[in-house]
Design an enzyme around this catalytic site. Sequence first.
Site, PDB file in Angstrom:
ATOM      1  N   SER A 128      -8.077   0.117  -5.346  1.00  0.00           N
ATOM      2  CA  SER A 128      -8.392   0.496  -3.977  1.00  0.00           C
ATOM      3  C   SER A 128      -9.857   0.926  -3.887  1.00  0.00           C
ATOM      4  O   SER A 128     -10.749   0.120  -4.109  1.00  0.00           O
ATOM      5  CB  SER A 128      -7.445   1.598  -3.506  1.00  0.00           C
ATOM      6  OG  SER A 128      -7.394   1.623  -2.099  1.00  0.00           O
ATOM      7  N   LYS A 155       0.852  -1.190   0.000  1.00  0.00           N
ATOM      8  CA  LYS A 155       0.000   0.000   0.000  1.00  0.00           C
ATOM      9  C   LYS A 155       0.887   1.239   0.000  1.00  0.00           C
ATOM     10  O   LYS A 155       1.410   1.651   1.028  1.00  0.00           O
ATOM     11  CB  LYS A 155      -0.923  -0.005   1.219  1.00  0.00           C
ATOM     12  CG  LYS A 155      -2.079   0.971   1.102  1.00  0.00           C
ATOM     13  CD  LYS A 155      -3.045   0.540   0.028  1.00  0.00           C
ATOM     14  CE  LYS A 155      -4.220   1.484  -0.090  1.00  0.00           C
ATOM     15  NZ  LYS A 155      -5.094   1.122  -1.212  1.00  0.00           N
TER      16      LYS A 155
END
Length: 541
Positions: free
Chosen positions: A332, A146
């Site tokens: 995402s 991430k």
Amino acid sequence: MRYARIDLNGTYREIGAQTTGPLGVSLDKSFRLDHYLERVERIASTRSIRRVLVARGDRFSAPAFGALHEIRDGLLRIVAAGKEVVFYAPEYGAPEWYLASACTRRVLHPLGTVSFLGIARTGMFFRKLLEKLDIDVEVIRRGRYKSARDPFRTDRYDEYNREQLDALLAGVVDAMKQSVVESGVLTATQIEQMIAGRVVLAKEAEAEALVDVLATVDGIVAGWKTDRWKETPLKKVRGFYGKGARLRVLVFEGAVVDGENRRDPLLGQAIGDRSFTAAIRAVRDDKRAKAVVFRINSGGGSAVASENIVNELSRLAEKKPVVVSMGPVAGSGGYWIAMTGRRLFALPTSITGSIGVVTLFMNIAKLLARHGITTDTVKHGEYADFGSALRAMRPEEIAETDRVVDGLYREFLSRVAEFRGKTPEQIDKLGEGRVWLGNDALSVGLVDELGGLHDAIEYARDLIGKKKVRVKFGPSVKRSLVARLLTKRAAGVDSALLSISDANLTSPRAIARACRLIHGHAQFTDPILLAGGDFLRGPAE
């Protein structure tokens, strides 16, 4: 004999700008996919048009490879309709070869060059600048991959981000090579020589039959006119194409934010959940709209806004068939809002996944103290100033934030698992914030089918049992006549000013704005579509 012309100019967009500047003036010059598809359908269905000139302009740019895939798919449909398609570019690089490989003839400027150097991704990192300014950063995330806050967390790509970016770039280059080689335009050996650094001059390219003709775009048109070819103008667009049952394409393009649509110096175009849910409700209440294709081109954003949007889409899906189409990027939060509908399409090179959560807190206390600025707080409640940028976070506050982030991540895993018919443990292995190309996403079960927007429209058409449909894109921002006239007159100036504003990401004002935007907010975000991150761009002037 008739010909038509398609100009590839401006920054790729799927639909018109959803934000405007002063007086409602649109601030950018763009290449719009919705207009392009309307022209493609008109050319393919017009018998009198027998030849098409596709001219790549100096200012054409695409934020991700999937944009070129959609353009190439349109060119293939024109060729399949029996038209001769001539591709022109002032110089040929990998993106131009990819598009030209779908055409019947290739033309290069007499002073142009030919190459196939691959693609690169360069990031900008602010960690050392923040250290100089005495600004502390606390990043809390779930997912080794991430990377949305990495520009503030580190001063370079870490091993996990480098791993996933390397896989993405390798996959994109392989897709380009495969398409070009299969078309017979270049051999695998020729491409490897160019990737190794070979640049071919125009006359060499013609002698080696890499291109068919050396000419300027004006020279091409002049020659055709001499041969009595007449142009069929395609400048006017109606905002829809086809005849039959009404099918709506609802496009989400930009970062996901709370509230209303706006333009942000860090994120570019940002789509607010309040604005977009209103557009969804309008489509749901439109009795003429029989089916909906929900198109996504977003790197994500606010977790709360993403949830609000997917809830409204679910209500839409209760009334009408909904098919989801991933554009160049749907990662995402862009993946979260894709979790609805009857079928999930992705381009082979859509950038998707990034199932993870990240939040960031900044502490500017030392910066203020260095300049003689002190702060004092009056509060009722021990943690009333939890998350304040004017003090360091306490260990228990970090632990509590970590618990919240973990809870959001577990919810993300559960939602994806339910939607994809898997267990949260299986999704966790695909998650950790890792991004996937569409091809790989299909192989691991994150999407249902590979295909572009045209394929999703055809699937939705079949769902309602119709042979023909009238396709209309939305949402659209209504502007006054004065605003439309000003946009036409000032497009060049406004887009130049806009690019300067967006590029100045290191100014104190831009950094302060970025800090306010991301401080303390849990985000489903992927950084691919942030301003300044184009994979593919035409040559600079």
